[in-house]
Design a protein around this motif. Structure first.
Motif, PDB file in Angstrom:
ATOM      1  N   PHE A 105      -9.158 -40.309  -8.389  1.00 47.72           N
ATOM      2  CA  PHE A 105      -8.538 -40.397  -7.075  1.00 47.72           C
ATOM      3  C   PHE A 105      -8.720 -39.074  -6.329  1.00 47.72           C
ATOM      4  O   PHE A 105      -8.854 -38.021  -6.944  1.00 47.72           O
ATOM      5  N   ASP A 106      -8.705 -39.145  -4.999  1.00 50.27           N
ATOM      6  CA  ASP A 106      -8.803 -37.938  -4.175  1.00 50.27           C
ATOM      7  C   ASP A 106      -7.541 -37.089  -4.267  1.00 50.27           C
ATOM      8  O   ASP A 106      -7.593 -35.877  -4.109  1.00 50.27           O
ATOM      9  N   THR A 107      -6.397 -37.739  -4.471  1.00 47.48           N
ATOM     10  CA  THR A 107      -5.121 -37.035  -4.600  1.00 47.48           C
ATOM     11  C   THR A 107      -4.452 -37.474  -5.893  1.00 47.48           C
ATOM     12  O   THR A 107      -4.760 -38.540  -6.435  1.00 47.48           O
ATOM     13  N   ASP A 108      -3.529 -36.687  -6.370  1.00 51.64           N
ATOM     14  CA  ASP A 108      -2.808 -36.999  -7.593  1.00 51.64           C
ATOM     15  C   ASP A 108      -1.902 -38.211  -7.340  1.00 51.64           C
ATOM     16  O   ASP A 108      -1.002 -38.152  -6.498  1.00 51.64           O
ATOM     17  N   PRO A 109      -2.129 -39.332  -8.056  1.00 49.52           N
ATOM     18  CA  PRO A 109      -1.310 -40.525  -7.804  1.00 49.52           C
ATOM     19  C   PRO A 109       0.164 -40.309  -8.124  1.00 49.52           C
ATOM     20  O   PRO A 109       1.025 -41.001  -7.582  1.00 49.52           O
ATOM     21  N   LEU A 110       0.474 -39.333  -8.970  1.00 48.31           N
ATOM     22  CA  LEU A 110       1.870 -39.069  -9.306  1.00 48.31           C
ATOM     23  C   LEU A 110       2.636 -38.479  -8.133  1.00 48.31           C
ATOM     24  O   LEU A 110       3.860 -38.626  -8.055  1.00 48.31           O
ATOM     25  N   GLU A 111       1.922 -37.832  -7.195  1.00 46.77           N
ATOM     26  CA  GLU A 111       2.590 -37.287  -6.006  1.00 46.77           C
ATOM     27  C   GLU A 111       3.257 -38.398  -5.201  1.00 46.77           C
ATOM     28  O   GLU A 111       4.295 -38.193  -4.590  1.00 46.77           O
ATOM     29  N   ARG A 112       2.643 -39.594  -5.200  1.00 52.72           N
ATOM     30  CA  ARG A 112       3.209 -40.725  -4.466  1.00 52.72           C
ATOM     31  C   ARG A 112       4.480 -41.263  -5.113  1.00 52.72           C
ATOM     32  O   ARG A 112       5.207 -42.043  -4.515  1.00 52.72           O
ATOM     33  N   LEU A 113       4.721 -40.858  -6.363  1.00 51.46           N
ATOM     34  CA  LEU A 113       5.892 -41.366  -7.086  1.00 51.46           C
ATOM     35  C   LEU A 113       7.065 -40.394  -7.053  1.00 51.46           C
ATOM     36  O   LEU A 113       8.133 -40.693  -7.569  1.00 51.46           O
ATOM     37  N   ALA A 114       6.863 -39.236  -6.432  1.00 47.35           N
ATOM     38  CA  ALA A 114       7.937 -38.252  -6.324  1.00 47.35           C
ATOM     39  C   ALA A 114       9.056 -38.798  -5.438  1.00 47.35           C
ATOM     40  O   ALA A 114       8.810 -39.484  -4.449  1.00 47.35           O
TER      41      ALA A 114
END
Length: 196
Positions: free
Chosen positions: A45-54
């Motif tokens: 992914f271009d961005t960390d998918p975990l950031e969306r789960l914060a």
């Protein structure tokens, strides 16, 4: 036709992130899959998918269990037929599960669903990622728990009491387990999943 039932567990999102996420190790499994870099719902992914789960307070883990009877388990004549049968069973269980997860997102504004496995929306080999084009279905496409680095084998065994089972040669397992999740701000009710 396999019988599908749902089993769920709810826990604080932070606890799940700390205890069940092993992104580096899980991405190595993803790299070995033919969908890696070929489907928008799969890494990299271009961005960390975990950031969306914060910022989420809870996660409802949803396990869909497709149980097979002895006749169904022994129907395939060889390993390739068993693989095709397994894929079809999992896909048949996934479609209603994915739809229910998307419905749950609507009932819980601001929530985020994570599917069980690779995206099915475009069919095998149909994702536009290989052509450098955007997703056809951004409103319905979701990543999976494993694509975000979560250990679904441990999740299934420890939180749902369902160790993952695999085919043995041409013999299918007694059940297939699909593990998805719904990240929410507030705790959700189990009855949303245990009642059809």
């Amino acid at each position: 036709m396999p019988c599908t039932r749902y089993i769920t567990a709810n826990l604080p999102a932070g606890d799940y992130l700390r205890s069940y996420c092993d992104a580096r190790r899980i991405e190595e499994y993803c790299r070995a899959c033919g969908n890696y870099g070929r489907i928008w719902g799969c890494p990299p992914f271009d961005t960390d998918p975990l950031e969306r789960l914060a910022g989420y307070g809870h996660i409802r883990i949803i396990g869909a269990v497709a149980t097979l009877d002895a006749k169904e388990r022994h129907r395939p004549a060889d390993v390739s037929e068993a693989a095709a049968a397994a894929y079809a069973i999992v896909e048949d269980a996934r479609r209603p599960m994915d739809a229910r997860l998307l419905e749950a997102e609507k009932r819980h504004p601001g929530s985020r669903a994570l599917f069980a496995g690779s995206c099915l929306l475009c069919g095998q080999g149909g994702c536009l990622r290989t052509e450098g084009k955007p997703c056809r279905y951004p409103d319905r496409a979701r990543t999976s728990l494993e694509a975000c680095g979560f250990d679904v084998a441990r999740t299934a065994k420890e939180l749902l009491g369902l160790p993952l089972r695999w085919s043995e040669g041409p013999v299918l397992p007694p059940y297939f387990t699909l593990v998805g999740g719904l990240f929410t701000k507030e705790k959700t009710e189990e009855s949303e999943w245990t009642h059809a």
